[in-house]
Enzyme design. Structure first.
Site: not given
Ligand SMILES: *Cc1c(COP(=O)(O)O)cnc(C)c1O
Length: 347
Positions: A90, A159, A183
């Site tokens: 990511w 993030d 998530k």
């Molecule tokens: C799933 C995830 C993403 C991507 O998320 P989207 O909402 O599908 O764009 C980005 N960073 C992390 C850490 C993730 O687990």
């Protein structure tokens, strides 16, 4: 997973939200009912995370991936450079997207270690001219999580898509926190951005209005029609977290849940987890079997025992147990018992 209580409440309120005679899906986002939902959601988020008035809370679309672009667009200002720490897929994707907008400096990476660890933070070399330092607090695919907030001489951007609300965090250490909701916060389709107000500068001229933090902040995240139902469900999850006793209580439970699985893995020669024990994720536990030809049998038998979504990401293989907030301790115990029993039969 979403908490069962939340889904039940949504079912109860599906046709008639609190006597309004409407489903939340049918409300005008400018009407008084939705205003109450939107404000309640923000208030709950601020209370749970201890977010000060010097931060905006934005509720946007486009996922965390949309933010990979929005962050450089909004925070670069007069800078050309931005610093990224790579600890998994990511953060690598975030850096790749940012390259479209400026010079990405990779100031540390654990790629040579196949993203199983975090580079020693005393050896990171961020470019002092960078607009910010970006990292990913939990690498969802690799199962690597920061147990600490890094020190930085510039705004820290994180993030938190897969570990937001899983532990207590000092928001004041960050310039910007973002997370796709799906998530650990709620359904897909809504993305939370918590940004320090004084960091907002003129965005790059090509920035789409829907990704412009200043415009969205001024419009209460309603520059255009927001994902109203997702926003409402997110609010229900936040209220559920408050009823659980807040993030301190939730963190304790997450420690207990993850230790159950890690202890089992460490006590066995049959299961392995490749991650540096200091940086093991409490949310996502990747594991492999000594004999990978048994992977398929493991997944099939798990599924017939009601345990689904245990297949590891296609880029790393093996298995992955994602045990987000909504997964009860009982669910983790069921998995642990199954793993033990599987080992007895095949080990
Ligand atoms: C799933 C995830 C993403 C991507 O998320 P989207 O909402 O599908 O764009 C980005 N960073 C992390 C850490 C993730 O687990």
């Amino acid at each position: 997973m979403l908490p069962v209580e939340v889904l039940e409440q949504a079912r109860e309120e599906m046709l008639d939200w609190q006597g309004s005679g409407m489903s939340v899906m049918e409300m005008s986002h400018r009407g008084p009912h939705f205003k109450q939902i939107a404000e309640g959601t923000e208030a709950a988020l601020r209370e749970l995370m201890g977010i000060g008035d010097d931060y905006h809370c934005l509720f946007l679309q486009g996922g965390a991936t949309g933010q990979f672009a929005a962050i450089p667009m909004n925070l670069l200002g007069d800078h050309r450079k931005m610093n990224y720490v790579l600890t998994g897929s990511w953060s690598r994707k975030a850096a790749a997207e940012a390259r479209k907008y400026g010079d990405v400096i990779i100031c540390a990476t654990s790629e040579e270690d196949k993203f199983t660890t975090i580079p020693d933070s005393t050896e990171w070399r961020p470019d002092p001219d960078g607009a910010y330092l970006h990292y990913t607090s939990n690498e969802t695919i690799h199962g690597v999580e920061f147990p600490f907030v890094p020190e930085a001489s510039m705004p820290l951007v994180v993030d938190m898509s897969s570990d937001i609300l899983s532990r207590e965090v000092d928001v004041s250490r960050f310039g910007l926190i973002y997370a796709g909701a799906q998530k650990n916060m709620g359904p897909s389709g809504i993305t939370v951005v918590i940004v320090r107000k004084d960091l907002l500068c003129d965005p790059l001229p090509s920035t789409p209005s829907v990704l412009d933090y200043r415009q969205q902040a001024e419009a209460g995240s309603m520059l255009n029609t927001p994902p109203t139902y997702n926003w409402y469900l997110l609010g229900l999850v936040l209220e559920w977290l408050q009823r659980q006793g807040g993030l301190k209580a939730v963190e304790q439970r997450n420690i207990e849940k993850s230790e159950l699985i890690y202890r089992l893995i460490d006590a066995s020669d049959f299961y392995q987890n490749p991650v540096d024990p200091r940086y093991r994720s409490r949310m996502n536990i990747p594991f492999t079997l000594t004999d990978p030809t048994l992977d398929k049998v493991f997944l099939q038998e798990a599924e017939s025992n009601g345990m689904v979504n245990l297949k590891g990401h296609r880029s790393v293989g093996g298995m992955r147990a994602s045990i987000y907030n909504a997964m009860p301790l009982e669910g983790v115990k069921t998995l642990a018992e199954f793993m033990q029993e599987f080992e007895t039969r095949y080990g």
